[in-house]
Design a protein around this motif. Sequence first.
Motif, PDB file in Angstrom:
ATOM      1  N   PRO A  64       8.050  10.573   0.243  1.00  0.00           N
ATOM      2  CA  PRO A  64       7.485   9.428   0.690  1.00  0.00           C
ATOM      3  C   PRO A  64       7.760   8.667   1.836  1.00  0.00           C
ATOM      4  CG  PRO A  64       8.074   9.379  -1.747  1.00  0.00           C
ATOM      5  CD  PRO A  64       8.726  10.480  -0.972  1.00  0.00           C
TER       6      PRO A  64
ATOM      7  N   GLY B 216       0.873  -1.143  -0.085  1.00  0.00           N
ATOM      8  CA  GLY B 216      -0.080   0.037  -0.028  1.00  0.00           C
ATOM      9  C   GLY B 216       0.985   1.394  -0.024  1.00  0.00           C
ATOM     10  N   ILE B 217       1.861   1.178   0.736  1.00  0.00           N
ATOM     11  CA  ILE B 217       2.819   2.393   0.776  1.00  0.00           C
ATOM     12  C   ILE B 217       3.587   2.690  -0.610  1.00  0.00           C
ATOM     13  CG2 ILE B 217       4.991   3.107   1.758  1.00  0.00           C
ATOM     14  CD1 ILE B 217       4.170   1.889   4.357  1.00  0.00           C
TER      15      ILE B 217
ATOM     16  N   ALA C 186       0.837   4.248  -2.948  1.00  0.00           N
ATOM     17  CA  ALA C 186       0.525   5.762  -2.701  1.00  0.00           C
ATOM     18  C   ALA C 186       1.607   6.439  -2.922  1.00  0.00           C
ATOM     19  CB  ALA C 186       0.335   5.844  -0.810  1.00  0.00           C
TER      20      ALA C 186
ATOM     21  N   VAL D  31       1.466   7.058  -6.768  1.00  0.00           N
ATOM     22  CA  VAL D  31       0.654   8.161  -7.214  1.00  0.00           C
ATOM     23  C   VAL D  31       1.159   9.565  -6.746  1.00  0.00           C
ATOM     24  CG1 VAL D  31      -1.717   9.014  -6.772  1.00  0.00           C
ATOM     25  CG2 VAL D  31      -1.444   6.776  -6.869  1.00  0.00           C
ATOM     26  N   LEU D  32       1.708   9.810  -5.597  1.00  0.00           N
ATOM     27  CA  LEU D  32       2.201  11.060  -4.960  1.00  0.00           C
ATOM     28  C   LEU D  32       3.386  11.419  -6.089  1.00  0.00           C
ATOM     29  CD1 LEU D  32       2.390  13.283  -3.025  1.00  0.00           C
ATOM     30  CD2 LEU D  32       3.989  11.680  -1.944  1.00  0.00           C
TER      31      LEU D  32
END
Length: 651
Positions: free
Chosen positions: A187, A54-55, A58, A61-62
Amino acid sequence: QGLRLTPCTCSLLPFVEPLPMAAHTRCGEFLEGCGCTTRRGDLTPYGLFILGAGIGAAAGVLIRVWKELLFCLLELFWGSLPAALDAAGWSPDSAFSLVNFFWIGSAAISVLVGLLSVPLLDSVPAANLGAWTRHLHRSSTGTVPFTSHSGVRCISLDWVGGFALLALLSALSGASLGPEPFVVIAPSALAGAFAAGPLKQGPQVARAAALAGGAGGLSAFFGLPVASAFAVLEIPDMDGMPYAMEAMPACLVASLTGAIFGRSLFASKELLGDSERGFPGAMNTAQGEAGNREFGLGALLWAAPAGLAAGVCIHLLVIAIKSLHHPVSKLRGGDNGHVTSPTVTRWKRAALLAVVGAINGGAAIFIPGSFFWGEQQLQVALTRGCEGYLGEEPVELPWLYPGLLRHSLPSQLPSHPCGASPLSASSMLALFAVKISLILLGELSGFVGGAIYPTVFATACLGSAIGAIPWVTSLGPQYVYISTAAAISVGLASLLNAKTFAVLFVLVLQDKVPPNNTSAQLMALLFAVSVHYLLSRCFIHKFPHFNMIATQEGRQDLNSQTLSRTMQRDAPFGLIEAEESFRDAGDLHAAGDNTSPFNLGGSTRSPASSIDDDDDEETSGSDRSGRSETTPQADEELPRGSARSAGARSA
């Protein structure tokens, strides 16, 4: 019941009523039953693997959003704006040519970076990989500090927003520094804060999540799955991967999901990853394929001198950066011994960056391939300005308006066919010298960026120059290939002390691998990096100025005895209870059983090597000769001869 994961949903959704305690208990029991958490609520390796996926998504996308904004601005500022100026009458043939837009535009954006650096840059707790590494080792949470806000204020992302703006402007200016620090640190900090905050995990789990976030961000921007995971795991220590035991699965899956969500989902029909660079001597031409079938011991031995040539140059670059850091820092308004007003500091930084920006733009007038951080321009360095190393069409430089290339090197003009005459060895050496000089200026002047991809570009130029020497070319295309590939790998290893990453970077990057040559290339690159490590490690031991990242050290929260004893308890990695075990006075230390050669918790730097936040990658007083011995302690009394003693003997 002490479950740490169950309140996370409520903390992330402030407008939802908290779940009843019974629902919390059922959720915790479900996670424990699936093997995601321990009875204490700590994530297990399986749970951290899921969290890492999941990290990585995310982070992908960032970083994708940030990258799209950067590339859009690059196209607008260096492509559309000069085209509009040309249409308005400022042509390349006028007395004051349009090519001057190179240095004017670069200087203007550089001034903006300097003006905004106060207070944006000063509020960033880790603006480079050296500071990031120190937070991984020394922070009480195991990650870079990050303050989350509720409501509308959460959009500000604390210091991450200012960091993103400065990194974007630095890349837009054309400086020879890449966005690597931002795509790793931002991140990483967000992932670590999420694990330590809403998930309420300990420093070991938060650190592993932070490393996964860095791997996902790096993979998302550059398209380097697997290699990105090894990069973030190797950077904290020059001798190995101190946190791989708990963080490796999460980093690997984060690098995968980061590449998928950061690149592949937005171009589903394109090739996965970034294996799009043609290396000299490794093309699927008749000559290249036939020659590479003889990739034998001679080519492997040639990898060592070709790589060491690049390694020596990068070590000299590091020495120059560290030697000049303090004098130039005074020009930037720091380390001057007295308090300077923010306004004076702001304008000092702006003036210095304006000069360096003008130099970057002036060099680009004649050598446009040296502009920017070198990722999109790398083919120029690999195949000497042409699409193929035997001579084909010239490499098309991205973002730049063709009118700006009027005075560039002939082979880089869009209308000039390379034919059979790519850039000569002397021209590649000149490009190498220019790029190294621009990296030095960028590091010293205060741009927000890193030297990973610029170093790759510079060492690729050097390797191409070596491969273009007639007697090297006469040995066969495999020697031409290894000249460039080994130079890149050893150059990266010299900069970061990340040996596995340096090898995987080249293997992941190249486009066409001749049949049956994968293992031969891997052996040759590994041999070159290993020879460099064998020879350079003793010099870094005695002369710390050879090391770019001065905060590299062994982990402080674990040694072999603590590992052996905590493995016998219900802990997610055998590490989570190490911090508690330090508080007791165990009998292992009293028995003198503290001489294990695998002292994983020993520091490789002396206490005097502590450095300031803004000085992590440029100065070093480290002495890695001494390894401090931490004392393994017990949190419960066991009789001698019990499992504790057996575990210590096995360790």
